[in-house]
Scaffold this active site. Structure first.
Site, short mmCIF file in Angstrom:
data_model
loop_
_atom_site.label_atom_id
_atom_site.label_comp_id
_atom_site.label_asym_id
_atom_site.label_seq_id
_atom_site.Cartn_x
_atom_site.Cartn_y
_atom_site.Cartn_z
N ASP A 42 2.17 6.87 -2.67
CA ASP A 42 3.44 7.39 -3.19
C ASP A 42 3.98 6.58 -4.37
O ASP A 42 4.83 7.06 -5.12
CB ASP A 42 4.50 7.43 -2.09
CG ASP A 42 4.18 8.47 -1.03
OD1 ASP A 42 3.12 9.11 -1.13
OD2 ASP A 42 4.97 8.63 -0.08
N LYS A 87 0.83 -1.21 0.00
CA LYS A 87 0.00 0.00 0.00
C LYS A 87 0.86 1.25 0.00
O LYS A 87 1.89 1.26 0.67
CB LYS A 87 -0.86 -0.02 1.28
CG LYS A 87 -1.60 1.24 1.57
CD LYS A 87 -1.30 1.86 2.94
CE LYS A 87 0.07 2.40 3.10
NZ LYS A 87 0.31 3.26 4.26
P1 FBP Z 1 2.57 6.07 3.40
O1 FBP Z 1 3.94 5.94 2.82
O2 FBP Z 1 2.47 5.63 4.80
O3 FBP Z 1 1.56 5.40 2.51
O4 FBP Z 1 2.16 7.62 3.43
C1 FBP Z 1 2.50 8.46 2.39
C2 FBP Z 1 2.05 9.88 2.61
O5 FBP Z 1 0.77 10.07 2.10
C3 FBP Z 1 3.07 10.83 1.97
O6 FBP Z 1 2.73 11.08 0.64
C4 FBP Z 1 3.02 12.01 2.88
O7 FBP Z 1 4.26 12.68 2.93
C5 FBP Z 1 2.74 11.42 4.22
O8 FBP Z 1 2.03 10.23 3.99
C6 FBP Z 1 1.94 12.35 5.10
O9 FBP Z 1 1.82 11.77 6.34
P2 FBP Z 1 0.73 12.14 7.43
O10 FBP Z 1 -0.52 11.45 7.02
O11 FBP Z 1 1.29 11.56 8.66
O12 FBP Z 1 0.57 13.61 7.42
#
Ligand code: FBP
Length: 548
Positions: free
Chosen positions: A202, A199
């Protein structure tokens, strides 16, 4: 839950499954596998789960009796469209193979396993969430499962409930941790299998065996719709330059895919910036030169896509951020006791190297504050909270002013900034993500019922129609290499950054100049859930270019 008419209609969508999983199936075991690098070290660290074969499910005529399973599922990290369908796929798969099987959800991410917070997921609950976006069925969290004490607590709760398998739905770090957990439970003969699911919006958890991570497709389509709408507005009023930051913690896959879908004037690619060792000044000069060129044609408008992770790929910023990360980690308590911003700036400037201190001091006040904000659980700066788009915009504005004074530029520059990230992470999954996620969940159930552990559910051949998809399992150790984390070498799944020798980037580069100077915007419009297959079932340009 009150549902909109679209949600009601969408609830009855039956996700497609590969033919191999539609009826009776069996599992085929391939050859032994190796990790992508550092084989000897990874083998030593994972003696019980290293080298396992690749698995493929195939249609069979021999019915098998599977024992009833009790499975716990965990959603880990940032939300991604389709998570609910993974859970629905696990549920349906388990029930198909043995109607007595049960599914439990650990609440609020991996922390739910450690704390023993869970609920049983029954058919009524699952039906409420089919084909919906979000992770709200059980919630998500960013607790890292890496300590032995956490593994033991988790095991205690599994034993209490009678759980014999866990599915961890997460990105590269969560799946790395799933692998460590699988190895730990196997070595202890604890009787708990662990399966991972790929999942992340990104798009950076991918390789030969995992063609894409789920959620990337839907999120990019949502962002592309929004970018297209902005571009149409820009091309109508012809008065604004729009600086649009797009999520993607590290890799630029999202911005690149959106660029291929919408053809904006400028897209910055972090991996290219790093490769060419471009400075912030050079990036700003590039943007300003495109603005000036378009102004010569009377086009004082346009779009700039800025990947969220860019700031960490600019060499001087990378060094600064890495020094800051170390400094803040080593002096956590002292730093949080500092009362004023001035105290913090003084402390930082005193302890940074001369060069980084100069870079830090040259940044606008807001960016300095954002760079000192709380780190994520991995000790990294939270790039979603750094307004890179505003930083670039301010610098471009200054440079254009300078050029105007010298007679080098004679246009008008008005601007707007945007950040698209959270808008796309919980969107209702596209047909592709709805099908892919359901198939991943079903595959995870099939792996569990076949007694497997330490595998990631893998569904491949994704550019073909869903019936031709290949479902199976890839040993997580196969995806690993050794990397330095917090000063120590650790086994981790390799993060897939944008490759400059790969087709999506090449396709972008071959069009970049044309898109910069002329206005060749594309307006993709919203995701379609009903209608012709070429509209509703198409996947990302990235996947198509990479696979064909
Ligand atoms: P994952 O790698 O856990 O899927 O999350 C990616 C993401 O959506 C990034 O694109 C972004 O930088 C980060 O999560 C933001 O994190 P948060 O939800 O903690 O603000």
């Amino acid at each position: 839950m009150i549902k909109s008419p679209l949600q009601i209609a969408r609830a009855s969508y039956q996700p497609k499954l590969p033919t191999s999983l539609q009826n009776v199936f069996a599992v085929n075991e391939g050859k032994e596998t190796q990790s992508v690098a550092d084989q000897a070290e990874i083998k030593k660290m994972f003696p019980n789960t290293y080298g396992m074969p690749l698995l493929n499910f195939y249609s069979s005529s021999t019915e098998q009796n599977y024992p009833a399973a009790k499975v716990g599922v965990i959603l880990s990290g940032g939300q991604a469209p389709g998570g609910h369908n993974v859970i629905a796929g696990i549920f349906d798969g388990l029930k198909k193979l043995n109607p007595e099987s049960k599914l439990y959800g650990f609440l609020g991410g991996p922390g739910g396993l450690v704390d023993g917070n869970y609920m049983e997921l029954t058919a009524d609950i699952i039906d409420e969430y089919r084909n919906t976006g979000g992770f709200d069925i059980i919630g998500s969290g960013r607790t890292k499962l890496e300590e032995e004490s956490q593994f033991e607590e988790g095991l205690k709760h599994c034993k209490e409930i009678g759980i014999n398998a866990l599915v961890i739905i997460g990105g590269d770090d969560s799946n790395t941790n799933a692998c460590v957990l699988a190895e730990y439970y196997k070595q202890k003969e604890a009787g708990v299998q662990v399966i991972g699911c790929p999942k992340t919006i990104d798009g950076d958890l991918k390789n030969e065996m995992i063609e894409t991570s789920f959620g990337f497709d839907t999120a990019c389509k949502v962002y592309s719709e929004l970018i297209g709408n902005i571009q149409r507005d820009a091309n109508s009023a012809k008065k604004y330059w729009h600086f649009i930051k797009l999520m993607g913690r590290s890799a630029t896959h999202i911005a690149l895919e959106c660029a291929l879908q919408t053809q904006p004037n400028i897209t910055l690619i972090s991996e290219e910036v790093e490769e060419k060792k471009q400075t912030l000044g050079q990036i700003v000069e590039y943007i300003a030169s495109v603005v000036a060129k378009r102004a010569e044609n009377g086009d004082n408008f346009g779009t700039v896509l800025v990947p969220e992770g860019l700031i960490e790929f600019v060499p001087e910023m990378k060094i600064l951020i890495s020094e800051l990360n170390d400094l803040l980690a080593e002096n956590e308590q002292y730093f949080s006791s500092l009362q004023t911003e001035d105290d913090k700036f003084q402390f930082v400037n005193k302890n940074l190297s001369d060069h980084s201190s100069k870079v830090f001091s040259s940044l606008p006040y807001n960016i300095q504050i954002q760079l000192l904000a709380d780190r994520d659980p991995h000790g990294n700066v939270q790039v979603s909270r750094i307004e890179t788009e505003k930083l670039l915009l301010d610098m471009v504005e200054d440079l254009l002013r300078e050029w105007k004074a010298k007679g080098k530029y004679n246009g008008k520059f008005s601007s707007q900034t945007h950040f698209f990230g959270y808008e796309g992470r919980c969107a209702a999954p596209s047909n592709f993500d709805a099908d892919y996620c359901y198939a991943l969940g079903y595959t995870a159930a099939a792996l569990i019922c076949n007694g497997k552990t330490g595998y990631m559910a893998s569904v491949r051949n994704l550019t073909a129609s869903a019936d031709k998809w290949i479902a199976g399992g890839v040993p997580i150790t196969m995806l690993m290499n050794m990397e330095k984390r917090h000063g120590k070498m650790k086994p981790v799944i390799q993060k897939a950054l944008v490759r400059l020798d790969d087709k999506p980037y090449q396709e972008f580069v071959s069009n970049r100049e044309k898109w910069a100077e002329k206005t060749q915007f594309v307006y993709p419009g919203p995701i379609q859930y009903f209608g012709p297959t070429e509209v509703c079932d198409a996947t990302t340009k990235t996947l198509v270019l990479e696979r064909n």
